[in-house]
Scaffold this motif. Structure first.
Motif: not given
Ligand SMILES: CC(C)(CO)[C@@H](O)C(=O)NCCC(=O)O
Ligand SMILES: Nc1ncnc2c1ncn2[C@@H]1O[C@H](COP(=O)(O)OP(=O)(O)OP(=O)(O)O)[C@@H](O)[C@H]1O
Ligand SMILES: [K+]
Length: 281
Positions: A154, A152, A122, A128-129, A124-126
């Motif tokens: 996750t 955070a 999606y 880093d994730r 707005t997924l980060g």
């Molecule tokens: C959740 C954090 C802050 C973890 O660093 C980052 O992955 C982020 O800003 N994510 C955006 C929102 C999401 O992953 O749905």
């Protein structure tokens, strides 16, 4: 917890490219750096965010190919003299305000979701994730669940086809401790415990530590149980600064689950290396 150990050595010396390059993950609390020579991760370190003035001095120096540090107090790795000037910089950023600074570096490569070999993301997924998923799958294959205990905390999971199943976001250990002390009169700032506190605590500091650690721990355990019911063969990978204490909790309260969980402290850098290799052909 002590500094993060260097990443697991999965790369081989076989790559012909032994050039220096840097990976930078711009997190919400700080910057996470890795220095690579070709595929080999030489060193990982962490530094505070740079302010505008220090940052632009540093980037100017790098752009001139002059000094690594440009006279800035820059908390680089101990052996930073060995890094060639002007290294390519591969960036993953979840803090948009920090990005402009680094974008003025000539050898800058921004990694975006569109670069990743993942399905079902999606918008707005980060990043880093998403990169942690790529890194985890590179090491353990699909399906995979990543638990990242950073600012955070996750949980992010993908199915056998590399399609995002989904995940969850909650305040990490540090943020939970901080919000208790900042929003109450009587609760002190407790330093992060290195071992598990008693669950039924008889001091304020241990009561806070207990609440946060057993609270986060049991929540994560429940997510992992659910994940394993859906994907029994999935690897579960734990990363982030709070990963060690989380694993200790699992060892004590769910030892079978803990045995199956894999700690990979610098997962995001495996993900960045994978994307760089893919893009460099
Ligand atoms: C959740 C954090 C802050 C973890 O660093 C980052 O992955 C982020 O800003 N994510 C955006 C929102 C999401 O992953 O749905
Ligand atoms: N010595 C330590 N230094 C920093 N964080 C620590 C330490 N020991 C435990 N932690 C916990 O680890 C978490 C930080 O994890 P990590 O280093 O992955 O992220 P971060 O640098 O704080 O966040 P981000 O990557 O979002 O900027 C915090 O919640 C903190 O409570
Ligand atoms: K925000």
């Amino acid at each position: 917890m002590q500094g993060h150990p260097t990443m697991s050595k999965t790369a081989t010396e076989s790559g012909s490219d032994h050039h220096n390059w840097l990976a930078l993950s711009i997190g919400n609390s700080r910057l996470h750096w890795a220095w690579f020579k070709g595929e080999i991760c030489k060193q990982v370190w962490h530094s505070p965010h740079l302010d505008q003035s220090a940052g632009s001095k540093l980037i100017h120096a790098w752009n001139r190919g002059e000094l690594w540090c440009g006279g800035i107090e820059f908390p680089g790795p101990p052996e930073f003299e060995e890094i060639a000037p002007n290294p390519p910089l591969w960036i993953a950023c979840v803090v948009p305000q920090q990005l402009a600074l680094w974008q003025s570096y000539q050898r800058f490569n921004l990694i975006t979701l569109a670069d990743l070999p993942l399905l079902g993301l999606y918008p707005t997924l980060g990043i880093d994730r998403a990169l942690a998923l790529v890194g985890a799958a590179t090491e353990s294959g699909w399906p995979v669940l990543v638990v990242d205990a950073g600012t955070a905390l996750t949980l992010t999971g993908a199915d056998p086809e590399g399609r995002l199943v989904g995940g969850a976001i909650l305040p990490g250990f540090g943020l939970q401790l901080q919000s208790l002390s900042e929003n109450t009169a009587a609760l002190p700032r407790v330093t992060f415990p290195t071992s598990l506190p008693p669950r039924w605590a008889l001091t304020t500091a241990e009561a806070i530590a207990s609440g946060v650690i057993y609270g986060i721990g049991s929540g994560v355990r429940d997510f992992i149980n659910d994940w394993k019911e859906r994907f029994p063969t999935s690897a579960v990978v734990i990363t982030g600064g709070g990963g060690e204490i989380l694993l200790r909790y699992l060892q004590e309260s769910a030892s079978e689950m803990a045995k199956q969980a894999i700690a990979m402290p610098n997962l995001i850098f495996s993900g960045i290396r994978c994307i760089k290799q893919q893009q460099s052909g």
